[in-house]
Design an enzyme around this catalytic site. Sequence first.
Site, PDB file in Angstrom:
ATOM      1  N   ARG A  46       0.841  -1.204   0.000  1.00 18.17           N
ATOM      2  CA  ARG A  46       0.000   0.000   0.000  1.00 18.17           C
ATOM      3  C   ARG A  46       0.878   1.256   0.000  1.00 18.17           C
ATOM      4  O   ARG A  46       0.558   2.255  -0.663  1.00 18.17           O
ATOM      5  CB  ARG A  46      -0.938  -0.020   1.218  1.00 18.17           C
ATOM      6  CG  ARG A  46      -1.901   1.134   1.253  1.00 18.17           C
ATOM      7  CD  ARG A  46      -3.011   0.944   2.297  1.00 18.17           C
ATOM      8  NE  ARG A  46      -3.632   2.226   2.606  1.00 18.17           N
ATOM      9  CZ  ARG A  46      -3.557   2.847   3.783  1.00 18.17           C
ATOM     10  NH1 ARG A  46      -2.910   2.303   4.799  1.00 18.17           N
ATOM     11  NH2 ARG A  46      -4.130   4.025   3.947  1.00 18.17           N
ATOM     12  N   HIS A  50       0.622   4.089  -2.860  1.00 21.94           N
ATOM     13  CA  HIS A  50       0.262   5.483  -2.564  1.00 21.94           C
ATOM     14  C   HIS A  50       1.374   6.461  -2.922  1.00 21.94           C
ATOM     15  O   HIS A  50       1.105   7.636  -3.198  1.00 21.94           O
ATOM     16  CB  HIS A  50      -0.142   5.632  -1.094  1.00 21.94           C
ATOM     17  CG  HIS A  50      -1.547   5.200  -0.836  1.00 21.94           C
ATOM     18  ND1 HIS A  50      -2.308   5.675   0.208  1.00 21.94           N
ATOM     19  CD2 HIS A  50      -2.358   4.346  -1.516  1.00 21.94           C
ATOM     20  CE1 HIS A  50      -3.507   5.107   0.172  1.00 21.94           C
ATOM     21  NE2 HIS A  50      -3.560   4.293  -0.854  1.00 21.94           N
ATOM     22  N   TRP A 190     -10.592  -8.551   2.462  1.00 27.02           N
ATOM     23  CA  TRP A 190     -11.367  -8.863   1.261  1.00 27.02           C
ATOM     24  C   TRP A 190     -11.429 -10.367   1.006  1.00 27.02           C
ATOM     25  O   TRP A 190     -12.292 -10.843   0.282  1.00 27.02           O
ATOM     26  CB  TRP A 190     -10.745  -8.188   0.049  1.00 27.02           C
ATOM     27  CG  TRP A 190     -10.837  -6.692   0.019  1.00 27.02           C
ATOM     28  CD1 TRP A 190     -11.827  -5.951  -0.583  1.00 27.02           C
ATOM     29  CD2 TRP A 190      -9.910  -5.729   0.560  1.00 27.02           C
ATOM     30  NE1 TRP A 190     -11.569  -4.608  -0.439  1.00 27.02           N
ATOM     31  CE2 TRP A 190     -10.405  -4.434   0.260  1.00 27.02           C
ATOM     32  CE3 TRP A 190      -8.710  -5.837   1.284  1.00 27.02           C
ATOM     33  CZ2 TRP A 190      -9.738  -3.262   0.643  1.00 27.02           C
ATOM     34  CZ3 TRP A 190      -8.058  -4.672   1.666  1.00 27.02           C
ATOM     35  CH2 TRP A 190      -8.572  -3.414   1.349  1.00 27.02           C
TER      36      TRP A 190
HETATM   37 ZN1  ZEM Z   1      -6.198  -0.218  -1.707  1.00 28.88          ZN
HETATM   38  N1  ZEM Z   1      -7.168   0.306   0.008  1.00 28.88           N
HETATM   39  N2  ZEM Z   1      -7.445   0.969  -2.797  1.00 28.88           N
HETATM   40  N3  ZEM Z   1      -5.148  -0.651  -3.387  1.00 28.88           N
HETATM   41  N4  ZEM Z   1      -4.949  -1.350  -0.613  1.00 28.88           N
HETATM   42  C1  ZEM Z   1      -6.915  -0.166   1.262  1.00 28.88           C
HETATM   43  C2  ZEM Z   1      -5.979  -1.141   1.607  1.00 28.88           C
HETATM   44  C3  ZEM Z   1      -5.090  -1.698   0.721  1.00 28.88           C
HETATM   45  C4  ZEM Z   1      -8.524   1.689  -2.329  1.00 28.88           C
HETATM   46  C5  ZEM Z   1      -8.805   1.972  -0.964  1.00 28.88           C
HETATM   47  O1  ZEM Z   1      -9.622   3.004  -0.657  1.00 28.88           O
HETATM   48  C6  ZEM Z   1      -8.215   1.217   0.090  1.00 28.88           C
HETATM   49  C7  ZEM Z   1      -5.396  -0.215  -4.657  1.00 28.88           C
HETATM   50  C8  ZEM Z   1      -6.525   0.466  -5.048  1.00 28.88           C
HETATM   51  C9  ZEM Z   1      -7.470   1.004  -4.163  1.00 28.88           C
HETATM   52  C10 ZEM Z   1      -3.896  -2.098  -1.109  1.00 28.88           C
HETATM   53  C11 ZEM Z   1      -3.360  -2.029  -2.402  1.00 28.88           C
HETATM   54  C12 ZEM Z   1      -3.948  -1.339  -3.440  1.00 28.88           C
HETATM   55  C13 ZEM Z   1      -7.793   0.435   2.195  1.00 28.88           C
HETATM   56  C14 ZEM Z   1      -7.777   0.165   3.693  1.00 28.88           C
HETATM   57  C15 ZEM Z   1      -8.611   1.293   1.481  1.00 28.88           C
HETATM   58  C16 ZEM Z   1      -9.723   2.142   2.091  1.00 28.88           C
HETATM   59  C17 ZEM Z   1      -6.713   1.014   4.397  1.00 28.88           C
HETATM   60  C18 ZEM Z   1      -6.685   0.708   5.879  1.00 28.88           C
HETATM   61  O2  ZEM Z   1      -7.698   0.979   6.544  1.00 28.88           O
HETATM   62  O3  ZEM Z   1      -5.650   0.202   6.371  1.00 28.88           O
HETATM   63  C19 ZEM Z   1      -9.288   2.184  -3.457  1.00 28.88           C
HETATM   64  C20 ZEM Z   1     -10.558   3.005  -3.387  1.00 28.88           C
HETATM   65  C21 ZEM Z   1      -8.637   1.738  -4.586  1.00 28.88           C
HETATM   66  C22 ZEM Z   1      -8.998   1.904  -6.024  1.00 28.88           C
HETATM   67  C23 ZEM Z   1     -10.223   1.982  -6.472  1.00 28.88           C
HETATM   68  C24 ZEM Z   1      -4.320  -0.586  -5.537  1.00 28.88           C
HETATM   69  C25 ZEM Z   1      -4.243  -0.223  -7.021  1.00 28.88           C
HETATM   70  C26 ZEM Z   1      -3.410  -1.284  -4.774  1.00 28.88           C
HETATM   71  C27 ZEM Z   1      -2.087  -1.891  -5.138  1.00 28.88           C
HETATM   72  C28 ZEM Z   1      -1.725  -2.190  -6.381  1.00 28.88           C
HETATM   73  C29 ZEM Z   1      -3.396  -2.974  -0.072  1.00 28.88           C
HETATM   74  C30 ZEM Z   1      -2.293  -4.010  -0.227  1.00 28.88           C
HETATM   75  C31 ZEM Z   1      -4.148  -2.723   1.083  1.00 28.88           C
HETATM   76  C32 ZEM Z   1      -4.041  -3.404   2.446  1.00 28.88           C
HETATM   77  C33 ZEM Z   1      -3.173  -2.607   3.395  1.00 28.88           C
HETATM   78  C34 ZEM Z   1      -3.071  -3.238   4.766  1.00 28.88           C
HETATM   79  O4  ZEM Z   1      -2.547  -2.555   5.666  1.00 28.88           O
HETATM   80  O5  ZEM Z   1      -3.468  -4.384   4.975  1.00 28.88           O
END
Ligand code: ZEM
Length: 291
Positions: A46, A50, A190
């Site tokens: 993440r 970001h 998820w």
């Molecule tokens: Zn995420 N993501 N993401 N994402 N994401 C979260 C967590 C993780 C969106 C999003 O709002 C959120 C992509 C695209 C998009 C990962 C990877 C990638 C979380 C939760 C949210 C709310 C954060 C938390 O509370 O800790 C949205 C709206 C997306 C697009 C529509 C893409 C592209 C990614 C990588 C290629 C990963 C690995 C996580 C889990 C983080 C963790 O701490 O477990």
Amino acid sequence: SAANSSEVSPTIAKETLDYQKIYNQIADILEDNDWDDGSNGPIFLRLAWHAAGTYDKESKTGGSNGATMRFAPESDHGANAGLKHARDKLESVKQKNPAISYSDLWSLAGVVAIQEMGGPTIPWIPGRKDADVATACSPDGRLPDASQGPSHVRDIFYRMGFDDREIVALVGAHALGRCHTDRSGYHGPWTFSPTTFTNSFFKELLDRKWVDKKWKGPKQFVDKESGDLMMLPADMALLQDKNFKVWVEKYAKDEELFCKDFAAAFHKLEELGVPRSGNEKVYHFKPTGEN
Ligand code: ZEM
């Protein structure tokens, strides 16, 4: 300036780093985590996403070059809540390898996370340079808003230069990790295998019955059968839009295709906004299990 660059002594060899060694050092701290699901992999991924996903192809601003998330205000952007854990954790690797830039370190950590959790090989190129002033920070609002639907998701990723197929592939990263109420406000994982890179995000999205979660938190979905899995409104956008849904269906059926498309899209993500000559060496790292 031209004067400055001609003053660089050709006798001082450019420091070459052993990137496989740094890869291995990051892999070594991946399970140095006794909360979540026992892995820093998801949060490293993440962080890498970001750092890169702020790119705007029109103004050619943002992207992983610079590692501007070290500075406020970017470090305090709502979307980046919790990522300090990842940045702090990677500090030990930076201390062992002072010559690597934070921007290379974070993007490499994304590659390590994917590969060590069983994902595809991600081609990686070093050479990102850190910005040293906070004025280079990306503006807030460039990363996707989880409460939004298909048109927002499309706008955000088109701004970076991705197409529908690449968007769906990238969001498949949500096979990994979870939402934290104290970070994003959302709750839960998820998939049932949040530390293994699979196509299960797409399978769960298609196969389960998703209902509104009854709680005081932000609108999100919960799977009716087990009550243990979640989807964000922005994840559901991939089902609501027919051009996205085609790819959800393909990736749910064909994990190999997903892995191939994800690897290409993630490499592209990490290259956004990084100046390149085209002659750079491309690295393909060996997962530590194969060293
Ligand atoms: Zn995420 N993501 N993401 N994402 N994401 C979260 C967590 C993780 C969106 C999003 O709002 C959120 C992509 C695209 C998009 C990962 C990877 C990638 C979380 C939760 C949210 C709310 C954060 C938390 O509370 O800790 C949205 C709206 C997306 C697009 C529509 C893409 C592209 C990614 C990588 C290629 C990963 C690995 C996580 C889990 C983080 C963790 O701490 O477990």
